[in-house]
Write a protein that holds these residues in place. Sequence first.
Motif, short mmCIF file in Angstrom:
data_model
loop_
_atom_site.label_atom_id
_atom_site.label_comp_id
_atom_site.label_asym_id
_atom_site.label_seq_id
_atom_site.Cartn_x
_atom_site.Cartn_y
_atom_site.Cartn_z
N SER A 33 -10.70 5.44 -9.22
CA SER A 33 -11.36 5.07 -10.47
C SER A 33 -10.86 3.71 -10.95
CB SER A 33 -11.08 6.14 -11.52
OG SER A 33 -11.75 5.81 -12.72
N PRO A 34 -11.74 2.71 -10.94
CA PRO A 34 -13.12 2.75 -10.45
C PRO A 34 -13.14 2.74 -8.92
CG PRO A 34 -12.58 0.50 -11.06
CD PRO A 34 -11.37 1.35 -11.41
N ASN A 35 -14.27 3.15 -8.35
CA ASN A 35 -14.38 3.13 -6.89
C ASN A 35 -15.02 1.83 -6.40
OD1 ASN A 35 -17.02 3.55 -7.58
ND2 ASN A 35 -17.33 5.27 -6.21
N SER A 36 -15.36 0.96 -7.32
CA SER A 36 -15.92 -0.36 -6.98
C SER A 36 -15.42 -1.36 -8.01
CB SER A 36 -17.45 -0.29 -6.99
OG SER A 36 -18.00 -1.56 -6.73
N THR A 37 -14.92 -2.49 -7.52
CA THR A 37 -14.45 -3.53 -8.43
C THR A 37 -14.70 -4.89 -7.79
OG1 THR A 37 -12.61 -4.21 -9.85
CG2 THR A 37 -12.06 -3.63 -7.60
N THR A 38 -14.80 -5.90 -8.60
CA THR A 38 -15.01 -7.27 -8.12
C THR A 38 -13.78 -8.09 -8.48
OG1 THR A 38 -17.39 -7.04 -8.42
CG2 THR A 38 -16.52 -9.27 -8.23
N ALA A 39 -13.25 -8.81 -7.48
CA ALA A 39 -12.06 -9.63 -7.68
C ALA A 39 -12.26 -10.97 -6.99
CB ALA A 39 -10.83 -8.92 -7.12
N THR A 40 -11.66 -12.01 -7.54
CA THR A 40 -11.77 -13.34 -6.95
C THR A 40 -10.49 -13.69 -6.21
OG1 THR A 40 -10.98 -14.39 -8.98
CG2 THR A 40 -13.36 -14.10 -8.78
N VAL A 41 -10.55 -14.78 -5.45
CA VAL A 41 -9.41 -15.23 -4.67
C VAL A 41 -8.21 -15.46 -5.59
CG1 VAL A 41 -8.53 -17.09 -3.20
CG2 VAL A 41 -10.87 -16.25 -2.89
N TYR A 61 -17.11 -0.58 6.50
CA TYR A 61 -18.33 0.06 6.04
C TYR A 61 -18.87 1.03 7.09
CZ TYR A 61 -23.14 0.67 4.48
OH TYR A 61 -24.33 1.22 4.08
N SER A 62 -18.81 0.62 8.34
CA SER A 62 -19.37 1.45 9.41
C SER A 62 -18.51 2.67 9.74
CB SER A 62 -19.61 0.62 10.67
OG SER A 62 -18.38 0.10 11.15
N LYS A 63 -17.21 2.60 9.45
CA LYS A 63 -16.30 3.73 9.69
C LYS A 63 -15.39 3.89 8.46
CE LYS A 63 -16.25 3.28 14.68
NZ LYS A 63 -15.41 3.08 15.88
N PRO A 64 -15.95 4.45 7.38
CA PRO A 64 -15.22 4.49 6.11
C PRO A 64 -13.97 5.36 6.11
CG PRO A 64 -17.23 5.75 5.97
CD PRO A 64 -17.28 5.03 7.28
N CYS A 65 -13.84 6.27 7.06
CA CYS A 65 -12.68 7.18 7.08
C CYS A 65 -11.73 6.87 8.24
CB CYS A 65 -13.15 8.63 7.15
SG CYS A 65 -14.08 9.14 5.68
N ALA A 66 -11.74 5.64 8.72
CA ALA A 66 -10.86 5.23 9.81
C ALA A 66 -10.20 3.91 9.45
CB ALA A 66 -11.65 5.09 11.11
N ALA A 67 -8.89 3.86 9.60
CA ALA A 67 -8.14 2.63 9.31
C ALA A 67 -8.53 1.54 10.29
CB ALA A 67 -6.64 2.89 9.39
N ILE A 68 -8.55 0.30 9.81
CA ILE A 68 -8.84 -0.82 10.71
C ILE A 68 -7.53 -1.45 11.17
CG2 ILE A 68 -11.08 -1.30 9.65
CD1 ILE A 68 -9.81 -3.76 8.34
N VAL A 113 -13.48 7.27 -1.34
CA VAL A 113 -13.63 5.94 -0.75
C VAL A 113 -13.93 4.94 -1.85
CG1 VAL A 113 -14.45 6.81 1.48
CG2 VAL A 113 -16.09 6.29 -0.31
N GLY A 114 -13.72 3.66 -1.55
CA GLY A 114 -14.00 2.63 -2.54
C GLY A 114 -14.18 1.28 -1.88
N VAL A 115 -14.56 0.30 -2.71
CA VAL A 115 -14.77 -1.06 -2.20
C VAL A 115 -14.39 -2.08 -3.27
CG1 VAL A 115 -17.21 -1.10 -2.91
CG2 VAL A 115 -16.42 -2.63 -1.08
N ILE A 116 -13.76 -3.14 -2.79
CA ILE A 116 -13.50 -4.32 -3.62
C ILE A 116 -14.49 -5.37 -3.16
CG2 ILE A 116 -11.81 -6.09 -4.24
CD1 ILE A 116 -9.64 -3.99 -3.37
#
Length: 119
Positions: A33-41, A61-68, A113-116
Amino acid sequence: MKSYTLPIVSSLLGSAYAASHSIDVGEGGLVFSPNSTTATVGDTVTFHFYPRAHGVARSSYSKPCAAIDNGFNSGFVQVTSGESATTFTITINNTDPIWYYCPQGDHCQAGMVGVINPP
Protein backbone atom coordinates in the motif's frame (compact mmCIF):
# COMPACT_ATOMS: atom_id res chain seq x y z
CA MET A 1 34.92 30.82 -11.41
CA LYS A 2 31.47 30.16 -12.89
CA SER A 3 32.58 26.86 -14.36
CA TYR A 4 33.28 25.61 -10.82
CA THR A 5 30.22 26.95 -9.03
CA LEU A 6 27.59 25.89 -11.57
CA PRO A 7 28.10 22.12 -11.07
CA ILE A 8 27.93 22.55 -7.30
CA VAL A 9 24.68 24.54 -7.56
CA SER A 10 23.20 21.95 -9.95
CA SER A 11 24.20 19.16 -7.60
CA LEU A 12 22.60 20.88 -4.62
CA LEU A 13 19.39 21.62 -6.51
CA GLY A 14 19.13 18.01 -7.70
CA SER A 15 19.35 16.61 -4.18
CA ALA A 16 17.00 19.25 -2.79
CA TYR A 17 14.16 18.04 -5.00
CA ALA A 18 14.56 14.29 -4.40
CA ALA A 19 11.43 12.89 -2.81
CA SER A 20 10.89 10.02 -0.41
CA HIS A 21 8.08 7.56 -1.05
CA SER A 22 6.76 5.00 1.45
CA ILE A 23 5.17 1.65 0.71
CA ASP A 24 3.60 -0.47 3.46
CA VAL A 25 4.22 -4.20 3.14
CA GLY A 26 1.51 -6.46 4.55
CA GLU A 27 -0.42 -3.90 6.56
CA GLY A 28 -4.01 -5.11 6.43
CA GLY A 29 -3.29 -8.37 4.59
CA LEU A 30 -1.43 -9.59 1.56
CA VAL A 31 -1.02 -6.16 -0.01
CA PHE A 32 1.45 -3.41 -0.77
CA SER A 33 0.00 0.00 0.00
CA PRO A 34 0.11 1.73 -2.34
CA ASN A 35 0.72 -0.97 -4.93
CA SER A 36 1.58 1.63 -7.57
CA THR A 37 3.67 4.77 -7.18
CA THR A 38 5.52 7.19 -9.43
CA ALA A 39 9.06 8.30 -8.58
CA THR A 40 11.67 10.34 -10.41
CA VAL A 41 15.42 9.85 -10.73
CA GLY A 42 17.09 10.39 -7.36
CA ASP A 43 13.95 9.68 -5.32
CA THR A 44 13.97 6.96 -2.70
CA VAL A 45 11.30 4.35 -2.04
CA THR A 46 11.21 2.85 1.45
CA PHE A 47 9.30 -0.33 2.22
CA HIS A 48 7.84 -0.61 5.76
CA PHE A 49 7.05 -4.11 7.02
CA TYR A 50 4.04 -5.34 9.01
CA PRO A 51 3.10 -8.76 10.48
CA ARG A 52 3.93 -11.55 9.95
CA ALA A 53 6.72 -12.34 7.51
CA HIS A 54 7.05 -10.47 4.24
CA GLY A 55 9.72 -9.41 1.82
CA VAL A 56 10.07 -7.41 -1.35
CA ALA A 57 11.91 -8.59 -4.46
CA ARG A 58 12.22 -7.20 -7.96
CA SER A 59 10.42 -9.08 -10.71
CA SER A 60 9.22 -8.42 -14.25
CA TYR A 61 5.86 -7.77 -15.86
CA SER A 62 5.97 -11.07 -17.73
CA LYS A 63 6.93 -13.08 -14.61
CA PRO A 64 5.54 -11.14 -11.63
CA CYS A 65 6.23 -13.90 -9.07
CA ALA A 66 9.85 -14.63 -10.03
CA ALA A 67 12.91 -12.66 -8.97
CA ILE A 68 15.03 -11.21 -11.76
CA ASP A 69 18.79 -11.56 -11.97
CA ASN A 70 20.64 -8.64 -10.38
CA GLY A 71 17.40 -7.33 -8.90
CA PHE A 72 16.85 -6.25 -5.32
CA ASN A 73 15.61 -8.53 -2.53
CA SER A 74 14.98 -7.42 1.04
CA GLY A 75 14.97 -10.92 2.45
CA PHE A 76 12.17 -11.88 4.83
CA VAL A 77 11.33 -9.52 7.65
CA GLN A 78 9.64 -11.19 10.63
CA VAL A 79 7.22 -8.91 12.48
CA THR A 80 5.17 -9.95 15.51
CA SER A 81 3.05 -6.82 15.83
CA GLY A 82 2.84 -3.26 14.55
CA GLU A 83 5.38 -1.77 12.16
CA SER A 84 8.88 -3.23 12.11
CA ALA A 85 11.88 -1.02 12.81
CA THR A 86 13.44 -2.74 9.79
CA THR A 87 12.91 -0.97 6.47
CA PHE A 88 14.22 -1.56 2.96
CA THR A 89 15.07 1.41 0.73
CA ILE A 90 15.89 1.65 -2.96
CA THR A 91 17.01 4.69 -4.95
CA ILE A 92 15.42 5.32 -8.34
CA ASN A 93 18.05 5.48 -11.08
CA ASN A 94 15.70 5.84 -14.08
CA THR A 95 11.97 6.06 -14.74
CA ASP A 96 11.55 2.59 -16.23
CA PRO A 97 8.85 0.48 -14.56
CA ILE A 98 10.09 -1.47 -11.51
CA TRP A 99 7.91 -4.49 -10.78
CA TYR A 100 8.12 -6.11 -7.34
CA TYR A 101 6.40 -8.81 -5.28
CA CYS A 102 6.43 -10.56 -1.92
CA PRO A 103 8.37 -13.84 -2.24
CA GLN A 104 6.92 -15.34 0.96
CA GLY A 105 4.94 -18.55 0.30
CA ASP A 106 2.03 -17.89 -2.04
CA HIS A 107 1.71 -14.16 -1.22
CA CYS A 108 2.46 -13.16 -4.81
CA GLN A 109 -0.05 -15.62 -6.22
CA ALA A 110 -2.60 -14.07 -3.83
CA GLY A 111 -1.96 -10.68 -5.46
CA MET A 112 0.87 -9.20 -3.40
CA VAL A 113 2.56 -7.38 -6.28
CA GLY A 114 3.32 -3.76 -7.12
CA VAL A 115 5.02 -1.38 -9.51
CA ILE A 116 7.03 1.81 -9.33
CA ASN A 117 6.60 4.00 -12.43
CA PRO A 118 3.85 2.02 -14.15
CA PRO A 119 3.84 2.15 -17.95
